[in-house]
Each structure stands twice: as C-alpha cells, then as structure tokens.
Design an enzyme around this catalytic site. Structure first.
Site, PDB file in Angstrom:
ATOM      1  N   PHE A  89     -78.622  16.362  29.883  1.00 45.38           N
ATOM      2  CA  PHE A  89     -79.480  16.066  30.160  1.00 45.38           C
ATOM      3  C   PHE A  89     -79.080  15.476  31.517  1.00 45.38           C
ATOM      4  CE2 PHE A  89     -81.303  18.472  27.048  1.00 45.38           C
ATOM      5  CZ  PHE A  89     -82.508  19.318  27.133  1.00 45.38           C
ATOM      6  N   PHE A  94     -79.219  11.726  28.295  1.00 45.75           N
ATOM      7  CA  PHE A  94     -79.083  11.904  26.968  1.00 45.75           C
ATOM      8  C   PHE A  94     -78.658  13.709  27.332  1.00 45.75           C
ATOM      9  CE2 PHE A  94     -82.313  13.819  27.596  1.00 45.75           C
ATOM     10  CZ  PHE A  94     -82.581  15.687  26.533  1.00 45.75           C
ATOM     11  N   GLU A  96     -78.540  17.011  24.127  1.00 44.28           N
ATOM     12  CA  GLU A  96     -78.889  17.306  23.007  1.00 44.28           C
ATOM     13  C   GLU A  96     -78.095  18.166  22.115  1.00 44.28           C
ATOM     14  OE1 GLU A  96     -81.739  20.288  21.506  1.00 44.28           O
ATOM     15  OE2 GLU A  96     -81.439  20.316  23.128  1.00 44.28           O
ATOM     16  N   ILE A  97     -77.334  17.882  21.166  1.00 44.98           N
ATOM     17  CA  ILE A  97     -76.488  18.630  20.069  1.00 44.98           C
ATOM     18  C   ILE A  97     -77.164  20.262  19.924  1.00 44.98           C
ATOM     19  CG2 ILE A  97     -75.309  18.910  17.718  1.00 44.98           C
ATOM     20  CD1 ILE A  97     -73.926  15.838  18.706  1.00 44.98           C
ATOM     21  N   VAL A  98     -77.213  21.375  19.853  1.00 42.04           N
ATOM     22  CA  VAL A  98     -78.319  21.944  19.287  1.00 42.04           C
ATOM     23  C   VAL A  98     -77.330  22.932  17.584  1.00 42.04           C
ATOM     24  CG1 VAL A  98     -79.126  24.320  19.550  1.00 42.04           C
ATOM     25  CG2 VAL A  98     -78.306  22.797  20.980  1.00 42.04           C
ATOM     26  N   CYS A 100     -73.523  22.445  15.397  1.00 41.65           N
ATOM     27  CA  CYS A 100     -72.590  21.761  15.311  1.00 41.65           C
ATOM     28  C   CYS A 100     -71.545  22.362  13.609  1.00 41.65           C
ATOM     29  CB  CYS A 100     -72.475  20.259  15.165  1.00 41.65           C
ATOM     30  SG  CYS A 100     -70.750  19.123  14.729  1.00 41.65           S
ATOM     31  N   ILE A 163     -86.467  18.872  24.271  1.00 42.48           N
ATOM     32  CA  ILE A 163     -85.442  18.982  23.861  1.00 42.48           C
ATOM     33  C   ILE A 163     -86.554  19.638  22.493  1.00 42.48           C
ATOM     34  CG2 ILE A 163     -83.717  17.454  23.824  1.00 42.48           C
ATOM     35  CD1 ILE A 163     -85.001  16.052  21.020  1.00 42.48           C
TER      36      ILE A 163
END
Length: 241
Positions: A89, A94, A96-98, A100, A163
């Site tokens: 974004f 920032f 966003e990690i969705v 991992c 998010i």
C-alpha cells in the site's frame, strides 16, 4: 572453534552466496513461468495452513492486481520451498503480509528468518518502512523474533479499512529503519555497531594493568580501600559505595 556469535539466518545466507538458493519477487502477469512458481507457492501455503480454504489461498496468490510473492527458490530444480505473499500500500506507507510459509522439511534452519530479511530489503528499496500482518497464536513467536510487535505505531487512519481483519489473530507491526543499509546482512550491521561501541568505550575509559596486591603476603591483614593502587585514577571517591 570460532567464538563468533551465531546469527539467525547464517545457513541460508551461506547457501545464497554459494548459489544454492535465490530469492525472486513474482507478480502474476499470466506467464507460464509465473503461474508455475505461484502454484508451488499456493501448495506450500495450503500445506502450512490446512484449515484455510484453498479457494481463498488461490485467489490471493494468483491475484493479478494487488498481491505479490517473494519466493525462496532451490536453484537445483528452480522450485520454491518457501515464500511470503504480500500486498503493498505505497500511498499509505505500509505493506501487508498475507501468507508466510516454508516447507516443513526445511524449517529450523533459519530460512524463515532470512526470507523475512529479504522482504524487509525489498520493502525498504520501495521507500516503505512499515510492515503489518495478522498473526495467529502459533505465528506470534516467529514474528516477534523478526522484529514485529503488537503495538502498532502507524497512524490507524493509514491502515484501518485497507487490510482484512482476521478472527482470532493479532495485528502486528515491524518498523524498518533508514539507517540499516542491508537487512540481509545483519552480521555486518552488528559488527559495525559493536566496533562503534568499543570505540566510544575506549574514548572514555582508562585502562591500565597494575600488579596485584602484595600486602597480604607481607602479613598485613587489611588495607584501606583508597590505598589500592590505581583506584583513585578510575574516578573512585570515598562517598562512592
């Protein structure tokens, strides 16, 4: 044996130097190679998160507009065995990690930590300095080791509504720093910090080796503190206890 401290990610860092592994960022533009890599990523995530709907995982990983995946590749077969799916974004400052995930056969070797270090390097190169993620209870420990914390410092108006909220998950944040030259070269950064600290200590401290006390061998049972050679030179005063 080396007395150097063990640094998280040392094994994968060495493998990367030897050309055994590599990291690439993939955005789905519809090419065969991209789809094959993202399919491998989807399978890794689905194995790592068996309770999550496969169609949801597929929708995120194959997304052609918003999401990208940083993949950890085995150079022998050019297949991923780990990755981070994220959504930038840039206007909000920032990422966003969705997802991992690293294959279970490759865990406990530091690949997860080194993968996160590469993501930080990638994000920093884009001029973004905040990473947000919703972590479930099993993942909180991992993210805390990677520098994430539960107190989000980014202004709420920058991320709220952008998010997706997750049930039974904790929102966590990692703040990147501009003065870190390379997040994938942590040992070098630590060494520079230690060298700088030692230099400062050397500037303010006076070090001098003196012979040990001989009074006790001479039959003197005790002496005054201020009579200890070199003590006054250190800045000691009688009112210091």
């Amino acid at each position: 044996m080396s007395d150097a401290p063990k640094v998280r990610g040392a094994i994968p860092r060495e493998k990367e130097k030897k050309g055994e592994i590599k990291f690439i960022t993939v955005a789905n533009k519809g090419t065969r190679e991209q789809l094959e890599l993202l399919t491998a990523m989807k399978n890794i995530v689905s194995r790592h998160l068996p309770n999550m709907a496969l169609d949801y995982i597929s929708r995120i990983v194959y997304d052609t507009v918003y999401h990208e995946s940083l993949l950890l590749i085995n150079c022998k077969d050019n297949k991923p065995f780990g990755g981070i799916c994220f959504r930038p974004f840039p206007t909000q400052g920032f990422v966003e990690i969705v997802f991992c995930a690293v294959d279970s056969t490759q865990q406990v070797q530091g690949f997860g930590s080194y993968l996160m270090q590469h993501l930080k390097k990638e994000i920093q190169s884009r001029g973004i300095y905040h990473i947000l993620t919703y972590a479930d209870n099993q993942a909180i420990g991992y993210f805390m080791k990677q520098g994430f914390h539960k107190h989000v410092t980014l202004n709420k108006e920058r991320w709220q509504g952008y998010i997706k909220d997750y049930v039974e998950a904790t929102l966590m944040e990692c703040v990147l720093h501009k003065n870190v030259e390379d997040y994938t070269d942590v040992p070098s950064t630590i060494k520079k910090q230690r060298d700088a600290l030692q230099s400062l200590i050397g500037q303010v401290s006076k070090s001098e080796i003196r012979p040990g006390l001989t009074c006790f061998k001479q039959g003197i049972p005790k002496i005054k503190i201020e009579e200890i050679p070199g003590l006054k030179e250190t800045g000691w005063k009688p009112d210091i206890h």
